[in-house]
Design an enzyme around this catalytic site. Structure first.
Site, PDB file in Angstrom:
ATOM      1  N   GLU A 126       3.596   1.535   4.837  1.00  0.00           N
ATOM      2  CA  GLU A 126       2.307   1.869   5.370  1.00  0.00           C
ATOM      3  C   GLU A 126       1.187   0.620   5.506  1.00  0.00           C
ATOM      4  OE1 GLU A 126      -1.486   4.731   4.119  1.00  0.00           O
ATOM      5  OE2 GLU A 126       0.119   4.281   2.742  1.00  0.00           O
ATOM      6  N   ASP A 135       2.194   5.208   0.041  1.00  0.00           N
ATOM      7  CA  ASP A 135       1.800   6.471   0.828  1.00  0.00           C
ATOM      8  C   ASP A 135       1.908   7.455  -0.184  1.00  0.00           C
ATOM      9  OD1 ASP A 135       1.064   7.996   2.887  1.00  0.00           O
ATOM     10  OD2 ASP A 135       3.066   7.979   4.114  1.00  0.00           O
ATOM     11  N   LYS A 155       0.806  -1.245  -0.142  1.00  0.00           N
ATOM     12  CA  LYS A 155      -0.072   0.038  -0.070  1.00  0.00           C
ATOM     13  C   LYS A 155       0.962   1.267  -0.201  1.00  0.00           C
ATOM     14  CE  LYS A 155      -4.097   2.091   2.285  1.00  0.00           C
ATOM     15  NZ  LYS A 155      -3.623   3.372   1.710  1.00  0.00           N
TER      16      LYS A 155
END
Length: 325
Positions: free
Chosen positions: A179, A36, A34
């Protein structure tokens, strides 16, 4: 492959994630980092390049290094989905740098920034190409086509995935201070909605909240004390709690000035207990908040401000209370 001939216009809705209750592994799923940064769709190929945030705003002129790479793609009508980031010296996304890039308006400053802090577009999906709508194809088929279209170097970078091992990937992500992870069902089509075929997996839950007010600062604190937060549920605003941790002096001062320009007399949601000193605003600004838990009958517990989300609208803040998994 049976994909229909149907062009996809800028402004198309993007597929969104739900949040997993706990980390998991499955042979039917693949897992990605994921990132950022800012989510956006890109439209290009054969001399054309255009960008769109989820909100519909057009940042095409702000990222010339990215639009040049889009124009250079040899396939016309390419539609990409991904996250735009600025990488630090260790190759990790640096949200403060991408947020700064996104705020630059002057052409001369944009040109300098494109050289000093270039962006990378982490592309994880292919929605269309050459006049075909590929959204009905399975995820892994779309990804295999994407890998054939993207160049090996440059600002358009394929977001790699690993099969099955979601828990192992999350452990590595946590060890490196990244993240989180996104799990995606390998056979899923691309649906322009929030779907449980895509799941965010994090060490602690995070959600987006609209700011509906703030408290005054105390002692030596600058700007403001804490932000009042709310979410949109059943056509109305619901108060979710307050967050003050995680805000630095620069953010406190900036937020106070921005919120003071939007003051309103009445709270937009039911007035919570202990808010007599609050100053209220119409919910427009969106913030991302990490928290320990959010019980159904209470407010956020142990909330920490993560970042501003200028790429999202307040109406998109529809998270609901849930106990920590």
């Amino acid at each position: 492959l049976g994909a229909p001939r149907r062009p996809i216009a800028p402004g198309c809705e993007l597929m969104l994630c739900h949040t997993a209750e706990a980390p998991f592994s499955s042979d039917d799923w693949v897992f990605e980092l994921k990132y950022d940064g800012f989510r956006l769709a890109a439209f290009g190929g054969a001399g054309h390049g255009e960008l769109r945030y989820r909100s519909g705003l057009d940042p095409t002129l702000r990222f010339p290094e990215l639009t040049s790479a889009l124009r250079a793609l040899p396939v016309p009508g390419v539609v990409l989905d991904g996250e735009i980031v600025v990488l630090d010296g260790d190759g990790k996304p640096d949200f403060h740098r991408i947020a700064s890039r996104a705020q630059i308006h002057r052409t001369s400053e944009i040109q300098r920034a494109a050289l000093a802090t270039p962006v990378t577009y982490m592309v994880f999906d292919l929605l269309g190409a050459a006049g075909y709508d590929l959204r009905g194809l399975p995820l892994l088929v779309r990804k295999s086509l994407l890998a054939r279209i993207l160049p090996a170097i440059g600002p358009l970078k394929l977001a790699e995935h690993i099969p099955s091992q979601g828990e192992a990937l999350l452990a590595q992500v946590a060890a490196r201070g990244l993240e989180g992870v996104v799990g995606k069902r390998a056979a899923s089509p691309y649906r322009p909605t929030r779907s449980r075929d895509w799941l965010k997996i994090k060490r602690e839950p995070e959600d987006d909240f609209a700011v509906c007010g703030y408290t005054a600062p105390k002692r030596s604190r600058l700007g403001l004390g804490a932000l009042h937060l709310c979410v949109r549920q059943d056509g109305a605003w619901r108060w979710a709690g307050k967050v003050g941790s995680g805000l630095d002096d620069k953010s406190l001062t900036q937020l106070r000035a921005e919120l003071d320009a939007e003051l309103t007399r009445l709270p937009p949601c039911a007035r919570p207990e202990g808010s007599a000193d609050a100053r209220w605003v119409e919910p427009e600004l969106v913030v991302q908040v990490r928290y320990g838990e959010w019980p159904v009958d209470s407010s956020l517990r142990f909330p920490v401000f993560v970042r501003l989300r200028r790429d999202k609208t307040a109406a998109e803040c529809t998270a609901r209370p849930r106990h920590r998994a």
